[in-house]
Design an enzyme around this catalytic site. Sequence first.
Site, PDB file in Angstrom:
ATOM      1  N   THR A  68      -1.537 -27.229 -24.819  1.00 37.25           N
ATOM      2  CA  THR A  68      -1.658 -28.810 -25.134  1.00 37.25           C
ATOM      3  C   THR A  68      -3.505 -29.276 -24.783  1.00 37.25           C
ATOM      4  O   THR A  68      -3.094 -29.458 -23.101  1.00 37.25           O
ATOM      5  CB  THR A  68      -0.882 -29.789 -25.369  1.00 37.25           C
ATOM      6  OG1 THR A  68       0.426 -29.412 -25.614  1.00 37.25           O
ATOM      7  CG2 THR A  68      -1.324 -31.192 -25.352  1.00 37.25           C
ATOM      8  N   ASN A 100       3.377 -36.350 -29.144  1.00 42.65           N
ATOM      9  CA  ASN A 100       4.162 -36.145 -28.164  1.00 42.65           C
ATOM     10  C   ASN A 100       4.563 -38.240 -27.556  1.00 42.65           C
ATOM     11  O   ASN A 100       5.847 -38.935 -26.727  1.00 42.65           O
ATOM     12  CB  ASN A 100       4.032 -36.212 -26.791  1.00 42.65           C
ATOM     13  CG  ASN A 100       4.234 -34.264 -27.193  1.00 42.65           C
ATOM     14  OD1 ASN A 100       5.064 -33.978 -27.489  1.00 42.65           O
ATOM     15  ND2 ASN A 100       3.635 -33.738 -25.754  1.00 42.65           N
ATOM     16  N   CYS A 145       5.685 -32.755 -20.549  1.00 42.48           N
ATOM     17  CA  CYS A 145       4.929 -33.088 -21.806  1.00 42.48           C
ATOM     18  C   CYS A 145       4.477 -34.295 -21.664  1.00 42.48           C
ATOM     19  O   CYS A 145       3.545 -34.657 -21.779  1.00 42.48           O
ATOM     20  CB  CYS A 145       5.580 -32.367 -22.954  1.00 42.48           C
ATOM     21  SG  CYS A 145       5.616 -30.772 -22.841  1.00 42.48           S
ATOM     22  N   GLY A 195      17.925 -45.143 -21.614  1.00 43.26           N
ATOM     23  CA  GLY A 195      17.707 -44.065 -19.897  1.00 43.26           C
ATOM     24  C   GLY A 195      17.133 -44.244 -19.102  1.00 43.26           C
ATOM     25  O   GLY A 195      16.520 -45.569 -18.736  1.00 43.26           O
TER      26      GLY A 195
HETATM   27  N1  LIG Z   1       7.481 -27.162 -22.141  1.00 43.02           N
HETATM   28  C1  LIG Z   1       7.253 -27.276 -22.807  1.00 43.02           C
HETATM   29  O1  LIG Z   1       8.203 -27.383 -23.747  1.00 43.02           O
HETATM   30  C2  LIG Z   1       5.594 -27.366 -23.970  1.00 43.02           C
HETATM   31  C3  LIG Z   1       5.883 -27.301 -25.361  1.00 43.02           C
HETATM   32  C4  LIG Z   1       4.552 -27.448 -26.026  1.00 43.02           C
HETATM   33  C5  LIG Z   1       3.225 -27.331 -25.573  1.00 43.02           C
HETATM   34  N2  LIG Z   1       3.186 -27.211 -24.270  1.00 43.02           N
HETATM   35  C6  LIG Z   1       2.004 -27.263 -23.118  1.00 43.02           C
HETATM   36  O2  LIG Z   1       1.806 -25.468 -23.438  1.00 43.02           O
HETATM   37  C7  LIG Z   1       1.094 -25.368 -22.558  1.00 43.02           C
HETATM   38  C8  LIG Z   1       2.406 -24.337 -21.142  1.00 43.02           C
HETATM   39  O3  LIG Z   1       3.078 -24.919 -20.895  1.00 43.02           O
HETATM   40  P1  LIG Z   1       4.223 -24.423 -20.421  1.00 43.02           P
HETATM   41  O4  LIG Z   1       5.719 -25.464 -19.889  1.00 43.02           O
HETATM   42  O5  LIG Z   1       4.680 -22.998 -20.266  1.00 43.02           O
HETATM   43  O6  LIG Z   1       3.203 -24.287 -19.061  1.00 43.02           O
HETATM   44  P2  LIG Z   1       4.212 -22.897 -17.602  1.00 43.02           P
HETATM   45  O7  LIG Z   1       3.250 -23.870 -16.059  1.00 43.02           O
HETATM   46  O8  LIG Z   1       5.542 -22.736 -17.942  1.00 43.02           O
HETATM   47  O9  LIG Z   1       3.301 -21.965 -17.787  1.00 43.02           O
HETATM   48  C9  LIG Z   1       2.005 -21.404 -17.991  1.00 43.02           C
HETATM   49  C10 LIG Z   1       1.762 -19.808 -17.212  1.00 43.02           C
HETATM   50  O10 LIG Z   1       0.515 -20.108 -17.616  1.00 43.02           O
HETATM   51  C11 LIG Z   1       0.277 -18.542 -16.189  1.00 43.02           C
HETATM   52  N3  LIG Z   1      -1.311 -18.527 -15.667  1.00 43.02           N
HETATM   53  C12 LIG Z   1      -1.833 -19.568 -15.441  1.00 43.02           C
HETATM   54  N4  LIG Z   1      -3.431 -19.451 -15.592  1.00 43.02           N
HETATM   55  C13 LIG Z   1      -3.677 -18.180 -15.765  1.00 43.02           C
HETATM   56  C14 LIG Z   1      -4.359 -17.121 -16.095  1.00 43.02           C
HETATM   57  N5  LIG Z   1      -5.694 -17.089 -16.070  1.00 43.02           N
HETATM   58  N6  LIG Z   1      -3.996 -16.088 -16.779  1.00 43.02           N
HETATM   59  C15 LIG Z   1      -2.527 -15.690 -17.118  1.00 43.02           C
HETATM   60  N7  LIG Z   1      -1.656 -16.425 -16.617  1.00 43.02           N
HETATM   61  C16 LIG Z   1      -2.118 -17.892 -16.049  1.00 43.02           C
HETATM   62  C17 LIG Z   1       0.663 -19.254 -14.932  1.00 43.02           C
HETATM   63  O11 LIG Z   1       1.117 -18.189 -14.391  1.00 43.02           O
HETATM   64  C18 LIG Z   1       2.081 -19.285 -15.774  1.00 43.02           C
HETATM   65  O12 LIG Z   1       3.225 -18.799 -15.626  1.00 43.02           O
HETATM   66  C19 LIG Z   1       0.814 -26.682 -21.406  1.00 43.02           C
HETATM   67  O13 LIG Z   1      -0.522 -26.731 -22.078  1.00 43.02           O
HETATM   68  C20 LIG Z   1       2.167 -27.815 -22.511  1.00 43.02           C
HETATM   69  O14 LIG Z   1       1.468 -28.969 -21.716  1.00 43.02           O
HETATM   70  C21 LIG Z   1       4.398 -27.355 -23.295  1.00 43.02           C
END
Ligand SMILES: NC(=O)c1ccc[n+]([C@@H]2O[C@H](COP(=O)([O-])OP(=O)(O)OC[C@H]3O[C@@H](n4cnc5c(N)ncnc54)[C@H](O)[C@@H]3O)[C@@H](O)[C@H]2O)c1
Length: 445
Positions: free
Chosen positions: A121, A214, A266, A259
């Site tokens: 995002t 969101n 997010c 709640g």
């Molecule tokens: N978690 C959710 O429900 C959700 C839903 C929709 C969108 N998003 C968006 O997706 C994105 C990721 O969210 P997430 O919850 O999966 O994050 P997360 O923190 O669970 O995972 C991110 C991963 O990226 C890795 N990383 C960081 N720098 C890196 C690099 N240079 N090379 C390779 N790997 C690297 C980290 O080690 C980590 O494992 C965010 O922008 C979030 O807003 C999340």
Amino acid sequence: MHLTVVGTGYVGLVSGACFAEMGNQVTCVDVDQNKIAGLNQGILPIYEPGLEAIVQRNFKEERLTFTTSLADTMESSKLFFIAVGTPPGEDGSADLRYVLAVAREIGNLLTDYAIIVDKSTVPVGTADLVRDAIQEELDKRQVKINFDVVSNPEFLKEGAAIDDFMKPDRIVIGTESPRAQDLMRQLYAPFNRNHERTIFMRVRDAEMTKYAANSMLATKISFINEISNLCELMDVDVENVRRGIGSDGRIGFSFIYPGCGYGGSCFPKDVQALIRMAGDVDYVPEVLLSVEKRNQQQKRWFSRQLEKRFGTDLSGLTFGVWGLSFKPGTDDMREAPAKVLLADLLSAGAKALVYDPIAMDTAQQELPSEWFESGDVKLVSNQYEALQQVDGLLLVTEWKPFRNPDLAAMSRSMREKIIFDGRNQYEPDYIRNEGFEYYGVGRLV
Ligand SMILES: NC(=O)c1ccc[n+]([C@@H]2O[C@H](COP(=O)([O-])OP(=O)(O)OC[C@H]3O[C@@H](n4cnc5c(N)ncnc54)[C@H](O)[C@@H]3O)[C@@H](O)[C@H]2O)c1
């Protein structure tokens, strides 16, 4: 199709596994060596229902591989998904450091035409920054290689991520390149078998769509929380109001449960980031500012109730806490209301016995170690153990096993039979008839 997903967190791992499940050859890359080593031994770094089986199957059938080296995948992949974190910076704006680091690395390694897809995002205009970062690296290497940057925001929900990815409500793809559009259409074709779900648009429109989605959901939650606070003050039962408004098709029942505030990785950060984006174009986003403020205040719902019931000094009291994750179905505790509650309890002098069906390991990592060392917070291994000689139960996360608990066992364990229900899981009359004192969000006292 060969593709690479950079970032193996909630979004990256789910996307990678689901693309592999559709027959694609997927490489998941992460800088976290422990995570990759674990995945290579079949150990998942996160809890997500159904994910383990898909990861293990596709890993075994060699459609899904894990590595810490992006260079390994450069030759075979045409598509690079950036799915790294975009946490809030100090001013609330999305921190793009990880996204741009990946972009530079791709620019440094690119050998042939590729499509770089922003799945993280990211604020409006980020695709331009990603493009510039890649181009800068190519210029340094003095090579000319074509590439496209596409926005493909992810809408999955933690706890239902596999279903959401496999059967999405919509697939938003922002691109102005016909070549990228064709390849993305092909990649997502298996997810569109039932009916066309893809919505193509400009890159900037796609970037905004994710924040708008969101923020809309967060707005619904803060709105009903505001109504519930008014209900508490005006002798009105919010549960009846919820049913009364939800039955209006224009409003709907989703996301209007009152709640103790929304959390997660997010909603809080995306609302804050959109507020920052508005600031950058000199616009005051009055609605979003209120949504954010209401949510901060709502996370203190328990503290307000405890103060009304026991006063400000809670020393000598112990409370049972049910639920740590920000919602059921996940071990994610980012921005979880439980963290605010525990900090408030401790600063008022109370102690807590805490149970969560899944997030206990996360709690060990995320909560301050001194809370455990001092004995002020104790993690226990089942929900009833968290009620031994407590002065009240605080229900924070609506996990299913908390919905119909054994009231007789609770009666025997609790010193004071008081329930503070931060998710309105119980029918007040029923609970009160069983001899409990009951406080629910927006419910009659
Ligand atoms: N978690 C959710 O429900 C959700 C839903 C929709 C969108 N998003 C968006 O997706 C994105 C990721 O969210 P997430 O919850 O999966 O994050 P997360 O923190 O669970 O995972 C991110 C991963 O990226 C890795 N990383 C960081 N720098 C890196 C690099 N240079 N090379 C390779 N790997 C690297 C980290 O080690 C980590 O494992 C965010 O922008 C979030 O807003 C999340």
